[in-house]
Design an enzyme around this catalytic site. Structure first.
Site, PDB file in Angstrom:
ATOM      1  N   HIS A 117      34.114  36.730  51.649  1.00 15.75           N
ATOM      2  CA  HIS A 117      35.534  36.969  51.877  1.00 15.75           C
ATOM      3  C   HIS A 117      35.913  38.402  51.479  1.00 15.75           C
ATOM      4  O   HIS A 117      35.146  39.100  50.813  1.00 15.75           O
ATOM      5  CB  HIS A 117      36.393  35.994  51.058  1.00 15.75           C
ATOM      6  CG  HIS A 117      36.281  36.224  49.579  1.00 15.75           C
ATOM      7  ND1 HIS A 117      35.159  35.892  48.866  1.00 15.75           N
ATOM      8  CD2 HIS A 117      37.147  36.771  48.683  1.00 15.75           C
ATOM      9  CE1 HIS A 117      35.329  36.215  47.600  1.00 15.75           C
ATOM     10  NE2 HIS A 117      36.527  36.768  47.454  1.00 15.75           N
ATOM     11  N   ASP A 119      39.213  40.041  49.416  1.00 12.73           N
ATOM     12  CA  ASP A 119      40.245  39.471  48.548  1.00 12.73           C
ATOM     13  C   ASP A 119      41.640  39.541  49.173  1.00 12.73           C
ATOM     14  O   ASP A 119      42.052  40.579  49.707  1.00 12.73           O
ATOM     15  CB  ASP A 119      40.258  40.189  47.184  1.00 12.73           C
ATOM     16  CG  ASP A 119      39.050  39.794  46.349  1.00 12.73           C
ATOM     17  OD1 ASP A 119      38.572  38.638  46.489  1.00 12.73           O
ATOM     18  OD2 ASP A 119      38.581  40.640  45.566  1.00 12.73           O
ATOM     19  N   HIS A 272      32.620  40.233  50.115  1.00 12.61           N
ATOM     20  CA  HIS A 272      31.718  39.990  48.997  1.00 12.61           C
ATOM     21  C   HIS A 272      31.499  38.495  48.795  1.00 12.61           C
ATOM     22  O   HIS A 272      32.261  37.662  49.299  1.00 12.61           O
ATOM     23  CB  HIS A 272      32.210  40.660  47.715  1.00 12.61           C
ATOM     24  CG  HIS A 272      33.552  40.197  47.255  1.00 12.61           C
ATOM     25  ND1 HIS A 272      34.731  40.609  47.854  1.00 12.61           N
ATOM     26  CD2 HIS A 272      33.927  39.345  46.271  1.00 12.61           C
ATOM     27  CE1 HIS A 272      35.748  40.045  47.254  1.00 12.61           C
ATOM     28  NE2 HIS A 272      35.298  39.264  46.290  1.00 12.61           N
ATOM     29  N   ARG A 287      38.871  40.191  36.426  1.00 10.70           N
ATOM     30  CA  ARG A 287      39.134  40.858  37.716  1.00 10.70           C
ATOM     31  C   ARG A 287      40.578  41.327  37.827  1.00 10.70           C
ATOM     32  O   ARG A 287      41.500  40.557  37.576  1.00 10.70           O
ATOM     33  CB  ARG A 287      38.831  39.901  38.872  1.00 10.70           C
ATOM     34  CG  ARG A 287      38.827  40.604  40.233  1.00 10.70           C
ATOM     35  CD  ARG A 287      38.593  39.648  41.377  1.00 10.70           C
ATOM     36  NE  ARG A 287      39.849  39.282  41.999  1.00 10.70           N
ATOM     37  CZ  ARG A 287      39.974  38.338  42.937  1.00 10.70           C
ATOM     38  NH1 ARG A 287      38.909  37.661  43.339  1.00 10.70           N
ATOM     39  NH2 ARG A 287      41.144  38.075  43.463  1.00 10.70           N
TER      40      ARG A 287
END
Ligand code: SIN
Length: 296
Positions: A117, A119, A272, A287
């Site tokens: 995907h 983000d 990723h 993150r």
């Protein structure tokens, strides 16, 4: 008392950009993210990010505040819809972790990145980039893979490029949510307020990078549900073909984490995937996710 250095007055940091022997990625050697970064150094990092799409800063012993401050240099930060996994006192940080707390509750989003995907592609303004900082790493597994979607676009036949260029696709945060929840029952049931925050978005199937002008394929197995205007069967077949193409090994860099790595990728250029961690081994990363532009 002398004033702390700012972006204008901070001393130059003597760092190198070392491209990986891989389709994407570079290591930044000699930069300390915990120290103030002046404008000229910041511009070099920004340029390296545009050129290499994923930057690895090794051994960054930074606090959450320093992680957030560095991320904010690139734009405002997203607050992830799963508030259950925000770092306490720092809602800009999403905890990515398979660790269970003493009460058995999950510390973080253990299966983040289980499918390829980009983000936040499910929001009208998907993310510019994300920064993942290693806190605790397993002795094996836990790698993260990055696939270059500019190369994926360039690797399509002219006929396929012509076919998909005008198409749009729907992206939904909920696309795989229940499937993941069935596998991982610790995933929280979403409240109506959370569902309302992630209404599906329609995105171009091929986007243009707003800073470099390069085209990139922009569909993912995690969030893309259908090509707008195509019968479901045709849409499914086309998406399956694009998903398989977009992550061919020749487009992929595999990141093997080292203690305190900070990895900063461009969601407009890459997809990723978290390769997975054996259940019995602990993994924890923080993150931040930078807001991006409306894709075109
Ligand atoms: C993510 O998709 O943000 C998490 C990736 C990872 O845990 O390796």
């Amino acid at each position: 008392m002398t004033a702390a250095p700012t972006a204008d007055t901070a001393p130059h940091q003597d760092f190198e950009v070392r491209p990986f022997d891989a389709p994407v990625g570079a290591e930044i050697v000699g930069l300390d993210i915990g120290r103030p970064i002046n404008e000229a150094d910041f511009r070099r990092i920004h340029r390296a990010h545009l050129d290499h799409h994923v930057l690895v800063f090794r051994d960054q012993q930074i606090t959450p505040d320093q992680h957030i401050a560095f991320s904010r240099r690139f734009g405002p930060l997203e607050i992830h819809v799963l508030h259950q996994f925000h770092l306490e006192g720092h809602p800009e940080i999403l905890i990515v972790s398979n660790i269970k707390k003493a009460d058995g509750e999950p510390l973080g989003l253990g299966d983040a990145g289980a499918y390829w995907h980009s983000d936040i592609s499910y929001k009208p303004h998907p993310s510019l980039g994300s920064l993942l900082h290693a806190q605790e790493l397993p002795s094996e597994g836990g790698d993260t893979l990055f696939a270059d979607q500019h190369l994926a676009w360039e690797g399509l036949s002219p006929g396929m490029q012509q076919r998909i260029l005008p198409l749009k696709a729907e992206h939904s945060y909920l696309a795989k949510y229940e499937e993941l929840r069935a596998k991982n029952p610790w995933r929280p049931k979403l409240s109506q307020a959370q569902i309302d925050k992630v209404a599906p978005a329609v995105q171009p199937v091929v986007r243009t990078h707003p800073e470099t002008g390069r085209k990139a394929l922009f569909v993912s197995e995690h969030f893309t549900t259908r090509i707008v205007g195509l019968p479901q069967e045709e849409s499914d077949a086309l998406l399956a073909e694009l998903f398989a193409h977009s992550v061919k090994p020749e487009y992929v860099y595999r990141h093997l984490w080292a203690p305190h790595d900070l990895v900063f990728w461009d969601n407009r250029s890459l997809m990723h995937l978290a390769a997975g961690t054996p259940d019995e081994l602990r993994r924890k990363l923080y993150r931040t996710t930078i807001e991006g532009d409306l894709p075109f």
